[in-house]
Enzyme design. Structure first.
Site, PDB file in Angstrom:
ATOM      1  N   HIS A  58      -1.988  -5.598   1.705  1.00 49.68           N
ATOM      2  CA  HIS A  58      -3.052  -6.183   1.264  1.00 49.68           C
ATOM      3  C   HIS A  58      -3.487  -7.660   0.924  1.00 49.68           C
ATOM      4  O   HIS A  58      -2.344  -7.803   0.452  1.00 49.68           O
ATOM      5  CB  HIS A  58      -4.646  -5.345   0.559  1.00 49.68           C
ATOM      6  CG  HIS A  58      -5.552  -6.203  -0.212  1.00 49.68           C
ATOM      7  ND1 HIS A  58      -7.083  -6.186   0.454  1.00 49.68           N
ATOM      8  CD2 HIS A  58      -5.568  -7.026  -1.485  1.00 49.68           C
ATOM      9  CE1 HIS A  58      -7.371  -7.098  -0.437  1.00 49.68           C
ATOM     10  NE2 HIS A  58      -6.895  -8.163  -0.589  1.00 49.68           N
ATOM     11  N   ARG A 115      -1.794 -14.247   5.091  1.00 45.72           N
ATOM     12  CA  ARG A 115      -2.769 -13.532   5.629  1.00 45.72           C
ATOM     13  C   ARG A 115      -2.402 -14.247   7.101  1.00 45.72           C
ATOM     14  O   ARG A 115      -1.872 -12.885   7.880  1.00 45.72           O
ATOM     15  CB  ARG A 115      -4.038 -14.178   6.081  1.00 45.72           C
ATOM     16  CG  ARG A 115      -4.830 -14.275   4.967  1.00 45.72           C
ATOM     17  CD  ARG A 115      -6.229 -12.626   4.228  1.00 45.72           C
ATOM     18  NE  ARG A 115      -6.712 -12.438   5.523  1.00 45.72           N
ATOM     19  CZ  ARG A 115      -7.749 -11.258   5.530  1.00 45.72           C
ATOM     20  NH1 ARG A 115      -7.589 -10.349   4.789  1.00 45.72           N
ATOM     21  NH2 ARG A 115      -8.442 -10.985   6.571  1.00 45.72           N
ATOM     22  N   ASN A 171      -2.005   0.472   6.690  1.00 47.60           N
ATOM     23  CA  ASN A 171      -1.729  -0.898   7.545  1.00 47.60           C
ATOM     24  C   ASN A 171      -0.452  -1.787   5.717  1.00 47.60           C
ATOM     25  O   ASN A 171      -0.698  -2.388   6.478  1.00 47.60           O
ATOM     26  CB  ASN A 171      -2.615  -1.863   8.166  1.00 47.60           C
ATOM     27  CG  ASN A 171      -3.920  -1.621   6.863  1.00 47.60           C
ATOM     28  OD1 ASN A 171      -3.165  -2.095   5.698  1.00 47.60           O
ATOM     29  ND2 ASN A 171      -4.926  -2.538   7.503  1.00 47.60           N
ATOM     30  N   TYR A 207     -12.502  -2.184  -3.803  1.00 48.47           N
ATOM     31  CA  TYR A 207     -13.458  -2.242  -2.244  1.00 48.47           C
ATOM     32  C   TYR A 207     -14.726  -1.725  -2.482  1.00 48.47           C
ATOM     33  O   TYR A 207     -15.169  -1.787  -1.528  1.00 48.47           O
ATOM     34  CB  TYR A 207     -12.529  -1.203  -1.364  1.00 48.47           C
ATOM     35  CG  TYR A 207     -10.924  -1.736  -1.270  1.00 48.47           C
ATOM     36  CD1 TYR A 207     -10.545  -2.770  -1.009  1.00 48.47           C
ATOM     37  CD2 TYR A 207     -10.259  -0.547  -1.447  1.00 48.47           C
ATOM     38  CE1 TYR A 207      -9.236  -2.994  -0.425  1.00 48.47           C
ATOM     39  CE2 TYR A 207      -9.032  -1.361  -1.169  1.00 48.47           C
ATOM     40  CZ  TYR A 207      -8.827  -2.073   0.002  1.00 48.47           C
ATOM     41  OH  TYR A 207      -7.341  -2.700   0.863  1.00 48.47           O
ATOM     42  N   GLU A 247      -9.482 -10.967  -7.564  1.00 49.38           N
ATOM     43  CA  GLU A 247      -8.261 -10.101  -6.871  1.00 49.38           C
ATOM     44  C   GLU A 247      -7.774 -10.561  -7.829  1.00 49.38           C
ATOM     45  O   GLU A 247      -6.989  -9.468  -8.687  1.00 49.38           O
ATOM     46  CB  GLU A 247      -7.966  -9.771  -5.527  1.00 49.38           C
ATOM     47  CG  GLU A 247      -9.583  -9.946  -4.563  1.00 49.38           C
ATOM     48  CD  GLU A 247      -9.166  -9.507  -3.302  1.00 49.38           C
ATOM     49  OE1 GLU A 247      -7.646  -9.520  -3.033  1.00 49.38           O
ATOM     50  OE2 GLU A 247      -9.786  -9.268  -2.739  1.00 49.38           O
ATOM     51  N   LYS A 285       1.028  -1.111  -0.141  1.00 47.08           N
ATOM     52  CA  LYS A 285      -0.455  -0.062   0.011  1.00 47.08           C
ATOM     53  C   LYS A 285       0.831   1.441   0.083  1.00 47.08           C
ATOM     54  O   LYS A 285       1.655   1.304   0.212  1.00 47.08           O
ATOM     55  CB  LYS A 285      -0.570  -0.242   1.287  1.00 47.08           C
ATOM     56  CG  LYS A 285      -1.754  -1.353   1.510  1.00 47.08           C
ATOM     57  CD  LYS A 285      -2.959  -0.938   2.363  1.00 47.08           C
ATOM     58  CE  LYS A 285      -3.894  -2.306   2.026  1.00 47.08           C
ATOM     59  NZ  LYS A 285      -5.073  -1.848   3.501  1.00 47.08           N
ATOM     60  N   PHE A 315     -15.664   3.383   6.833  1.00 43.79           N
ATOM     61  CA  PHE A 315     -14.421   4.341   6.973  1.00 43.79           C
ATOM     62  C   PHE A 315     -13.885   4.024   5.276  1.00 43.79           C
ATOM     63  O   PHE A 315     -12.821   4.723   4.462  1.00 43.79           O
ATOM     64  CB  PHE A 315     -13.103   3.344   7.446  1.00 43.79           C
ATOM     65  CG  PHE A 315     -12.900   1.725   6.477  1.00 43.79           C
ATOM     66  CD1 PHE A 315     -12.432   1.170   5.938  1.00 43.79           C
ATOM     67  CD2 PHE A 315     -13.457   1.243   8.307  1.00 43.79           C
ATOM     68  CE1 PHE A 315     -12.439  -0.042   5.411  1.00 43.79           C
ATOM     69  CE2 PHE A 315     -13.973  -0.246   7.909  1.00 43.79           C
ATOM     70  CZ  PHE A 315     -13.885  -1.140   6.585  1.00 43.79           C
TER      71      PHE A 315
END
Ligand code: GDP
Length: 140
Positions: free
Chosen positions: A117, A87, A114, A51, A128, A11, A59
């Site tokens: 993704h 993950r 963070n 998203y 995705e 990110k 958010f």
């Protein structure tokens, strides 16, 4: 265990701090292979589509603005049980809750910024990966 592919995004908070290589080293050190990778700048339209499942969450617009705030590195990671394994390597969404040694614990700035993704299911991984890559761009 099955060999799987999962979609990963480094990110804007991480590309801004020049952390692409350090994050990739954590992926590779954990046995995940980077079989596709490109650096792009998302538009708000692209971020909104990607998203879409979060559209109703409070958010959503802040997240889309953040994802467009700088370059991202989209990648396909391949390995045994890659979706769940990635993950684990990423750590919890909120870096305050992420285990030591995970990407988010080591590098994330906040619950939103963070650093990474990762797809959360085989169905989402397929969607995705197809969102960003053609078959020709993925070389295992
Ligand atoms: P993930 O699968 O761990 O990435 O988490 P989610 O699917 O729940 O959320 C998607 C992304 O939205 C996260 O990675 C964060 O960048 C962002 N996000 C999640 N929860 C919050 C929150 O409570 N506040 C803000 N500002 N962003 C959040």
């Amino acid at each position: 265990m099955a060999i799987e592919r999962t979609l990963s995004i480094i990110k804007p908070d991480a590309t801004r701090r020049n952390l692409t290589g350090k994050i990739n080293a954590l992926f590779e050190g954990a046995g995940l292979r980077i079989v596709a990778q490109k650096r792009i700048r998302m538009t708000s339209e692209v971020a909104g589509k990607f998203y879409d499942v979060h559209r109703e969450r409070s958010f959503f617009s802040s997240l889309c603005d953040f994802m467009c705030s700088g370059p991202v590195v989209v990648q396909v990671l391949e390995g045994e049980n890659a979706i769940a394994h990635n993950r684990e390597v990423m750590g919890a969404t909120n870096p305050a809750n992420a285990a030591p040694g995970t990407v988010r614990r080591e590098f994330a700035e906040s619950i939103e910024a963070n650093s990474v993704h990762g797809s959360d299911s085989p169905e989402n991984a397929a969607r995705e990966i197809g969102f960003f890559f053609s078959e020709m761009e993925i070389v295992g």
